[in-house]
Design an enzyme around this catalytic site. Structure first.
Site, PDB file in Angstrom:
ATOM      1  N   GLN A  10      77.499 -26.978  44.973  1.00 44.56           N
ATOM      2  CA  GLN A  10      77.232 -25.916  43.991  1.00 44.56           C
ATOM      3  C   GLN A  10      76.352 -24.808  44.577  1.00 44.56           C
ATOM      4  OE1 GLN A  10      74.734 -27.042  40.634  1.00 44.56           O
ATOM      5  NE2 GLN A  10      75.563 -25.400  39.347  1.00 44.56           N
ATOM      6  N   ASP A  32      79.312 -29.203  56.001  1.00 39.04           N
ATOM      7  CA  ASP A  32      79.506 -30.256  54.984  1.00 39.04           C
ATOM      8  C   ASP A  32      80.507 -31.267  55.525  1.00 39.04           C
ATOM      9  OD1 ASP A  32      79.245 -29.989  51.450  1.00 39.04           O
ATOM     10  OD2 ASP A  32      79.988 -31.732  52.541  1.00 39.04           O
ATOM     11  N   ARG A  34      82.945 -31.898  53.494  1.00 41.33           N
ATOM     12  CA  ARG A  34      84.148 -31.337  52.838  1.00 41.33           C
ATOM     13  C   ARG A  34      84.068 -29.815  52.981  1.00 41.33           C
ATOM     14  NH1 ARG A  34      81.922 -33.896  48.640  1.00 41.33           N
ATOM     15  NH2 ARG A  34      81.502 -31.873  47.730  1.00 41.33           N
ATOM     16  N   TYR A 142      68.942 -41.600  41.442  1.00 43.77           N
ATOM     17  CA  TYR A 142      68.772 -40.257  42.019  1.00 43.77           C
ATOM     18  C   TYR A 142      67.298 -39.846  41.992  1.00 43.77           C
ATOM     19  CZ  TYR A 142      69.464 -35.121  41.949  1.00 43.77           C
ATOM     20  OH  TYR A 142      69.409 -33.763  42.182  1.00 43.77           O
TER      21      TYR A 142
HETATM   22  C1  VAH Z   1      71.862 -33.272  37.934  1.00 43.26           C
HETATM   23  N1  VAH Z   1      72.211 -30.870  38.286  1.00 43.26           N
HETATM   24  O1  VAH Z   1      72.134 -33.075  36.760  1.00 43.26           O
HETATM   25  C2  VAH Z   1      71.527 -32.048  38.814  1.00 43.26           C
HETATM   26  C3  VAH Z   1      70.062 -31.776  38.813  1.00 43.26           C
HETATM   27  C4  VAH Z   1      68.076 -31.331  37.410  1.00 43.26           C
HETATM   28  C5  VAH Z   1      69.495 -31.667  37.404  1.00 43.26           C
HETATM   29  O2  VAH Z   1      69.379 -32.708  39.556  1.00 43.26           O
HETATM   30  O3  VAH Z   1      71.820 -34.369  38.415  1.00 43.26           O
END
Ligand code: VAH
Length: 327
Positions: A10, A32, A34, A142
């Site tokens: 993005q 990348d 990709r 994450y």
């Molecule tokens: C997500 N767009 O939604 C990313 C970002 C703060 C959001 O880390 O995981």
């Protein structure tokens, strides 16, 4: 010379365009695993690079004489929940490779973090805006990855002098690139549906407020922060290089209202995705980014109203004012 990894996502293409205007087309290498749909549109070199492959990455850094790296290679929140093993290898292993290469080759390194680096506790203790330094008890893979990388990067700074820099991004809204499987992706998809005259089914509850930002603000902040002098950053906050940045906070209901000022008939209904709702519920509703504003002059330019006009115009629709002029 600059290397952008994860450049097909993005943010990479827009950053490449911005930096190539500043530093020259041949001095910014987009890379990348990709290829972007049309790398030639970003006016400069594209290379294959896999951040989990130390030797392959080192070969590019040496051959291309790289001295700055922006690492956008990551599996975002929702995708990381679905594929935790690959997410760990890319989000943690990839960043460690880049920090090790920075140590060996004296690189300046930018690695983004996220509002997802905070957990439910922060939202309760700081309802008016979570500050840079706060409890980080994340409940998504994450977020856990990003907290580890933030701390690893700052230790490489303290122990090896690596010039590590990190901005915690809000949800980023872009028109010409796809979001990468995150929790905030609804804020891009909703505009695409509105412009096509279709209704939108939202996977988050109408009052799921999150910090958000237009992609141009995000990329400008990133380029400005990377340009800031090391001395300035070391004096301002010794050993600490992680800054929150924010521009606005909104939720699906507020976006819907903003879009209805241009498309009065636009409807939104809700089919909640429990995984992404749980992630959104664990994140801060508001961000306190005063340090970024005071230390290196960060300031945003897009609020929700301007974002909506931008998205409608750049997704091929006509805003209310344009429609009035035309009639
Ligand atoms: C997500 N767009 O939604 C990313 C970002 C703060 C959001 O880390 O995981």
């Amino acid at each position: 010379k600059v290397l952008i990894t994860g450049g097909g996502g993005q943010l990479g293409p827009g950053l490449a365009r911005l930096l190539r205007e500043q530093y020259g087309h041949e001095n910014v290498v987009l890379s990348d695993v990709r290829k972007p749909n049309n790398p030639e549109a970003y006016n400069g070199p594209w290379k294959y690079a896999d951040v989990t492959d130390y030797k392959g990455l080192e070969q590019i850094i040496v051959e291309q004489d790289i001295d700055w790296v922006f690492n956008f290679a990551a599996l975002l929140s929702a995708v990381s929940e679905a594929m935790p093993e690959l997410a760990y290898n890319v989000n943690v292993g990839g960043c460690k490779n880049i920090l090790d290469l920075a140590k060996v080759h004296n690189l300046r390194v930018f690695i983004p973090s996220t509002i997802g680096a905070y957990g439910p506790a922060s939202k309760l203790t700081h309802p008016d805006g979570v500050p840079d330094i706060d409890i980080q008890r994340c409940t998504s893979f994450y977020g856990v990855h990003k907290v580890f990388v933030e701390n690893l990067g700052e230790n490489y700074l303290r122990k090896f002098g690596v010039d590590f820099r990190c901005l915690r991004y809000p949800g980023i809204i872009s028109a010409d690139t796809e979001p990468g499987g995150g929790t905030t992706d609804y804020a891009v998809d909703i505009y695409k549906k509105a412009v096509k005259g279709e209704n939108y089914t939202c996977y988050l509850k109408p009052d799921s407020t999150l910090p958000m930002m237009h992609v141009d603000d995000c990329l400008r902040a990133t380029a400005e922060f990377m340009k800031a002098s090391e001395e300035l950053l070391n004096i301002a906050r010794p050993g600490n290089r992680c800054y929150n940045i924010s521009a606005m906070c909104f939720n699906p209901a507020l976006v819907h209202d903003s879009i209805k000022t241009h498309f009065p008939q636009f409807q939104v209904d809700y089919k909640i995705d429990p995984v992404r709702q749980a992630i959104a519920d664990s994140w801060p509703r508001r961000f306190d980014d005063r340090n970024a504003r005071e230390v290196w002059g960060w300031d945003h330019e897009y609020d929700l109203g301007r974002l909506t006009e931008y998205m409608i115009q750049n997704l091929g629709g006509s805003t209310a004012t344009e429609s009035k002029k035309a009639s």
